[in-house]
Design a protein around this motif. Sequence first.
Motif, mmCIF file in Angstrom:
data_model
loop_
_atom_site.group_PDB
_atom_site.id
_atom_site.type_symbol
_atom_site.label_atom_id
_atom_site.label_comp_id
_atom_site.label_asym_id
_atom_site.label_seq_id
_atom_site.Cartn_x
_atom_site.Cartn_y
_atom_site.Cartn_z
ATOM 1 N N MET B 1 0.849 -1.204 0.000
ATOM 2 C CA MET B 1 0.000 0.000 0.000
ATOM 3 C C MET B 1 0.876 1.243 0.000
ATOM 4 S SD MET B 1 -3.116 -1.528 0.478
ATOM 5 C CE MET B 1 -2.775 -2.487 1.958
ATOM 6 N N ARG B 3 2.033 4.798 -0.273
ATOM 7 C CA ARG B 3 1.334 6.054 -0.139
ATOM 8 C C ARG B 3 1.834 6.968 -1.243
ATOM 9 N NH1 ARG B 3 -0.428 10.357 0.836
ATOM 10 N NH2 ARG B 3 -0.641 11.432 2.806
ATOM 11 N N LYS B 4 0.900 7.513 -2.034
ATOM 12 C CA LYS B 4 1.284 8.403 -3.130
ATOM 13 C C LYS B 4 1.521 9.814 -2.615
ATOM 14 C CE LYS B 4 0.986 6.177 -7.051
ATOM 15 N NZ LYS B 4 2.224 6.076 -7.787
ATOM 16 N N VAL B 5 2.504 10.465 -3.182
ATOM 17 C CA VAL B 5 2.698 11.873 -2.848
ATOM 18 C C VAL B 5 1.723 12.696 -3.675
ATOM 19 C CG1 VAL B 5 4.344 13.753 -2.678
ATOM 20 C CG2 VAL B 5 5.145 11.413 -2.510
ATOM 21 N N ARG B 6 1.001 13.567 -3.020
ATOM 22 C CA ARG B 6 0.053 14.439 -3.724
ATOM 23 C C ARG B 6 0.544 15.878 -3.657
ATOM 24 N NH1 ARG B 6 -5.205 12.397 -4.638
ATOM 25 N NH2 ARG B 6 -6.248 14.322 -4.049
ATOM 26 N N LYS B 29 4.529 14.571 -12.243
ATOM 27 C CA LYS B 29 3.662 13.455 -12.646
ATOM 28 C C LYS B 29 4.512 12.298 -13.184
ATOM 29 C CE LYS B 29 0.719 11.790 -16.183
ATOM 30 N NZ LYS B 29 0.423 11.861 -17.594
ATOM 31 N N ASP B 30 5.482 12.638 -14.025
ATOM 32 C CA ASP B 30 6.340 11.591 -14.596
ATOM 33 C C ASP B 30 7.179 10.901 -13.524
ATOM 34 O OD1 ASP B 30 5.326 12.003 -17.066
ATOM 35 O OD2 ASP B 30 6.970 13.262 -17.790
ATOM 36 N N GLY B 32 5.937 9.981 -10.860
ATOM 37 C CA GLY B 32 5.028 9.077 -10.166
ATOM 38 C C GLY B 32 4.145 9.738 -9.118
ATOM 39 N N MET B 33 4.098 11.074 -9.120
ATOM 40 C CA MET B 33 3.268 11.749 -8.114
ATOM 41 C C MET B 33 1.890 12.082 -8.679
ATOM 42 S SD MET B 33 6.197 14.315 -6.697
ATOM 43 C CE MET B 33 7.877 13.707 -6.532
ATOM 44 N N GLU B 34 0.965 12.355 -7.771
ATOM 45 C CA GLU B 34 -0.374 12.780 -8.191
ATOM 46 C C GLU B 34 -0.444 14.301 -8.089
ATOM 47 O OE1 GLU B 34 -3.227 10.511 -5.914
ATOM 48 O OE2 GLU B 34 -2.723 8.666 -6.998
ATOM 49 N N ASP B 55 -6.139 17.203 0.441
ATOM 50 C CA ASP B 55 -5.174 16.610 1.381
ATOM 51 C C ASP B 55 -3.819 16.376 0.718
ATOM 52 O OD1 ASP B 55 -4.108 15.579 3.727
ATOM 53 O OD2 ASP B 55 -4.786 13.540 3.329
ATOM 54 N N ASP B 57 0.308 16.780 0.166
ATOM 55 C CA ASP B 57 1.491 16.828 1.020
ATOM 56 C C ASP B 57 2.280 18.096 0.760
ATOM 57 O OD1 ASP B 57 1.226 13.967 1.960
ATOM 58 O OD2 ASP B 57 1.382 13.670 -0.199
ATOM 59 N N ARG B 128 11.776 14.598 1.148
ATOM 60 C CA ARG B 128 10.826 14.755 2.255
ATOM 61 C C ARG B 128 9.815 13.632 2.318
ATOM 62 N NH1 ARG B 128 13.100 19.067 1.005
ATOM 63 N NH2 ARG B 128 13.383 20.770 2.488
ATOM 64 N N PHE B 129 9.471 13.101 1.161
ATOM 65 C CA PHE B 129 8.475 12.028 1.113
ATOM 66 C C PHE B 129 9.009 10.846 0.309
ATOM 67 C CE2 PHE B 129 6.301 16.097 1.430
ATOM 68 C CZ PHE B 129 5.573 15.912 2.594
ATOM 69 N N GLU B 132 7.184 4.870 0.043
ATOM 70 C CA GLU B 132 7.099 3.939 1.171
ATOM 71 C C GLU B 132 6.816 2.542 0.678
ATOM 72 O OE1 GLU B 132 4.236 5.979 3.651
ATOM 73 O OE2 GLU B 132 5.622 7.648 3.627
#
Lengths: 321, 132
Positions: B1, B3-6, B29-30, B32-34, B55, B57, B128-129, B132
């Motif tokens: 699971m 966790r995606k960085v937004r 985006k490339d 892998g982030m949203e 919500d 990050d 920072r993120f 995971e």
Amino acid sequence: MRERPSIESLLELFADGKVSAAARLITILEDGGKDAERVLDSIFQRTGNAYRIGFTGPPGAGKSSLLNRVTAKFRAKDHRVGIIAIDPTSPFTGGAFLGDRIRMQAHSEDPDVFVRSLASRGSLGGISNCTDEVVDLMDAFGKDLVLIETVGVGQSELEISEKAHTVVVVLVPESGDGIQAMKAGLMEIGDIFVMNKADHEDAEGAAREIQDTLRLKDIPEGEWEPKVVLTSAREETGIDDLIDVIEEHRRHLDEGGRFANMRKKILRSRVRNALMDRMERRLRASDKVRELLEQRMESVYRGEMSPYMVVRELEELVSIQ
Amino acid sequence: MARKVRVLVAKPGLDGHDRGAKVVANALKDAGMEIIYTGLHQTPEMIAESAVQEDVDVVGLSILSGAHMTMFPRVMELMKEKGAEHIVIFGGGIIPAEDVEKLEKIGVARIFGPGTDTGDIVKFIRERFPEE
Ligand SMILES: Nc1nc2c(ncn2[C@@H]2O[C@H](COP(=O)(O)OP(=O)(O)OP(=O)(O)O)[C@@H](O)[C@H]2O)c(=O)[nH]1
Ligand SMILES: [Mg+2]
């Protein structure tokens, strides 16, 4: 840096109407797993009041622009509106560009409008696996209308028809869209067909084409006949007509217990899907099952056992009384 | 699971150029982030409320108009009011060095100048993120 307040404290803040808590709970729902289940377990009692309207159609048809207009009208009627805008996750990078909010920023300061963008993530269709749960959360948060935007590709149109009470298919007069819609299976799922961009001159012809196609459908006596509406989200025309037809469809469902039946059907399929999902995951995770499977496969390769013989044996192993 | 960085990317102010913001959004985006992209002419209120509802990050603001000394503090103040002071905020644009220092002092995580390699922005967020 990724520390999160406890679920208990988020649920408390959520019950007090804190948007930030609702938003963080949605993230937990999106991430899935045990925490997501805990959140759903504790909010579910407060759901059941939201009417769900799905908007689907080809990319760029004007779904978000239309949602923006429709939301303004619903707000004028004192509805509290939740919007879930789903865009595809790139299968190559896992990233997503969620751009639907651009068209809806006019409502960003209205406390009775809550917009959440979701990426489709692991789901094959254009819809996110946690859509039902996010709808529930908005429902429990007091939104009495939840609008769901999905791009009409792949399986998403089927999925949206399993989640929404009213399905609005948004099309545009651009070349051959009527045919495209038929091919993509959109004709089967729409309760309402919107020909958007009616400011283009060929819109009326395209709307007529859709209307003609719909006439070929065999609709049992007393059932809903899909309606066609011309709109221009840009010039703000036809929006009242669209609202009228949505409300007409809602009244139609309210008659003769249709809505109650639909609600039961939706919930039933949710339980079934979740159960199947869980069973599949447990099967995959079981060492016993895997070991036996590996052993027996040798016999299948040699032609000594048929696939079903293996399945029957595995079934014994996991037998449910 | 995982966790995606937004990340919310927005372009406050009156000028109508969001090319830079779009380039950054695409690079993230490339990676892998949203990316939640809210486009042009964003007020601090719009940005803060969107960041809270989504919500995210991280919030990235592209500023060319010179309003940075009011924009950043205002967005941060509003996010705090809304219970989202944990959101990391960064900026991009032409900002004088002395202002950069002031902004970083009040909690803006980083200002990227013109011509920044988008890879640096990806790295800045990943540090920072981490995945995971
Ligand atoms: N001429 C005209 N353009 C429109 C109308 N509605 C939307 N558009 C334009 O069509 C483009 C796409 O609009 P969106 O609302 O983003 O469409 P969408 O269906 O949500 O797009 P995706 O979410 O990317 O699939 C934008 O440039 C809009 O300004 C309309 O009624 N008339
Ligand atoms: Mg859209």
